[in-house]
Design a protein around this motif. Structure first.
Motif, PDB file in Angstrom:
ATOM      1  N   UNK A 282      -8.144  -0.197  13.874  1.00 40.20           N
ATOM      2  CA  UNK A 282      -8.583  -1.394  13.152  1.00 40.20           C
ATOM      3  C   UNK A 282      -8.904  -1.071  11.705  1.00 40.20           C
ATOM      4  N   UNK A 283      -9.566   0.062  11.480  1.00 40.91           N
ATOM      5  CA  UNK A 283      -9.905   0.468  10.118  1.00 40.91           C
ATOM      6  C   UNK A 283      -8.640   0.720   9.297  1.00 40.91           C
ATOM      7  N   UNK A 284      -7.646   1.345   9.905  1.00 46.61           N
ATOM      8  CA  UNK A 284      -6.383   1.582   9.194  1.00 46.61           C
ATOM      9  C   UNK A 284      -5.721   0.251   8.847  1.00 46.61           C
ATOM     10  N   UNK A 285      -5.769  -0.694   9.769  1.00 44.83           N
ATOM     11  CA  UNK A 285      -5.190  -2.014   9.507  1.00 44.83           C
ATOM     12  C   UNK A 285      -5.926  -2.717   8.371  1.00 44.83           C
ATOM     13  N   UNK A 286      -7.251  -2.652   8.385  1.00 47.63           N
ATOM     14  CA  UNK A 286      -8.045  -3.286   7.324  1.00 47.63           C
ATOM     15  C   UNK A 286      -7.767  -2.619   5.981  1.00 47.63           C
TER      16      UNK A 286
ATOM     17  N   UNK B 133      -2.990  -4.339   0.220  1.00 47.90           N
ATOM     18  CA  UNK B 133      -2.029  -5.418  -0.055  1.00 47.90           C
ATOM     19  C   UNK B 133      -2.674  -6.523  -0.887  1.00 47.90           C
ATOM     20  N   UNK B 134      -3.919  -6.846  -0.572  1.00 45.86           N
ATOM     21  CA  UNK B 134      -4.630  -7.889  -1.321  1.00 45.86           C
ATOM     22  C   UNK B 134      -4.814  -7.456  -2.777  1.00 45.86           C
ATOM     23  N   UNK B 135      -5.197  -6.211  -2.991  1.00 45.31           N
ATOM     24  CA  UNK B 135      -5.410  -5.717  -4.356  1.00 45.31           C
ATOM     25  C   UNK B 135      -4.091  -5.737  -5.130  1.00 45.31           C
TER      26      UNK B 135
ATOM     27  N   UNK C  91      -3.235  -7.940  -8.447  1.00 51.54           N
ATOM     28  CA  UNK C  91      -2.770  -7.323  -9.693  1.00 51.54           C
ATOM     29  C   UNK C  91      -1.462  -7.965 -10.160  1.00 51.54           C
ATOM     30  N   UNK C  92      -0.555  -8.258  -9.221  1.00 54.61           N
ATOM     31  CA  UNK C  92       0.704  -8.922  -9.595  1.00 54.61           C
ATOM     32  C   UNK C  92       0.432 -10.331 -10.139  1.00 54.61           C
ATOM     33  N   UNK C  93      -0.472 -11.055  -9.498  1.00 52.98           N
ATOM     34  CA  UNK C  93      -0.808 -12.405  -9.966  1.00 52.98           C
ATOM     35  C   UNK C  93      -1.418 -12.349 -11.362  1.00 52.98           C
TER      36      UNK C  93
END
Length: 150
Positions: free
Chosen positions: A73-77, A83-85, A89-91
């Motif tokens: 779960x920690x690896x998934x988070x 991905x969110x970061x 940054x792209x936005x």
């Protein structure tokens, strides 16, 4: 020489004490205990320990499985947060290009540098002297544009 035994407290005579000792000896286990009984007793004493060890091993296996689940779960988070970061940054980069054109970071840097230089220059100006010189001019302009009050 005769050595007199000391009678323990609670007994009135030596004979009473001897009878008590004989009664205890009669009640004490001796040859009547069979080896099979001892083996059975030993198994009964060891069995709870084996059960405790098996329960401990089962609990340990369950905890290891729980730890592995938490790690997954920690690896998934971690992946999701990365991905969110990256998406943010792209936005941010796309937004800057949309607002400032082809070189937004250079333009922002130039604007910050110009602000810093202007602030330094303004801090060196004799503001008091400039305002003293401009005050009569500003007051004359105000008096000419304002309607006369009498």
């Amino acid at each position: 020489m005769s050595t007199a035994r000391q009678i323990p407290e609670g007994f009135s005579s030596e004979a009473e004490y001897d009878r008590h000792i004989d009664a205890l000896a009669d009640d004490a286990p001796g040859d009547e205990i069979q080896p099979e009984f001892l083996a059975e007793q030993a198994r009964e004493d060891i069995l709870p320990e084996r059960l405790h060890i098996e329960q401990f091993q089962e609990e340990l296996a369950r905890l290891r499985a729980d730890i592995e689940t938490v790690r997954l779960r920690l690896a998934s988070i971690t992946d999701q947060s990365a991905s969110v970061v990256q998406a943010h940054a792209r936005w941010l980069d796309a937004s800057a290009h949309a607002q400032l054109g082809p070189a937004p970071w250079a333009k922002l840097g130039a604007a910050m540098l110009a602000t810093a230089v202007a602030t330094r220059l303004f801090a060196r100006l004799p503001v008091g002297a400039i305002l003293s010189a401009l005050a009569p001019i500003a007051l004359r302009k105000l008096s000419q544009t304002a309607p006369a009050r009498r």
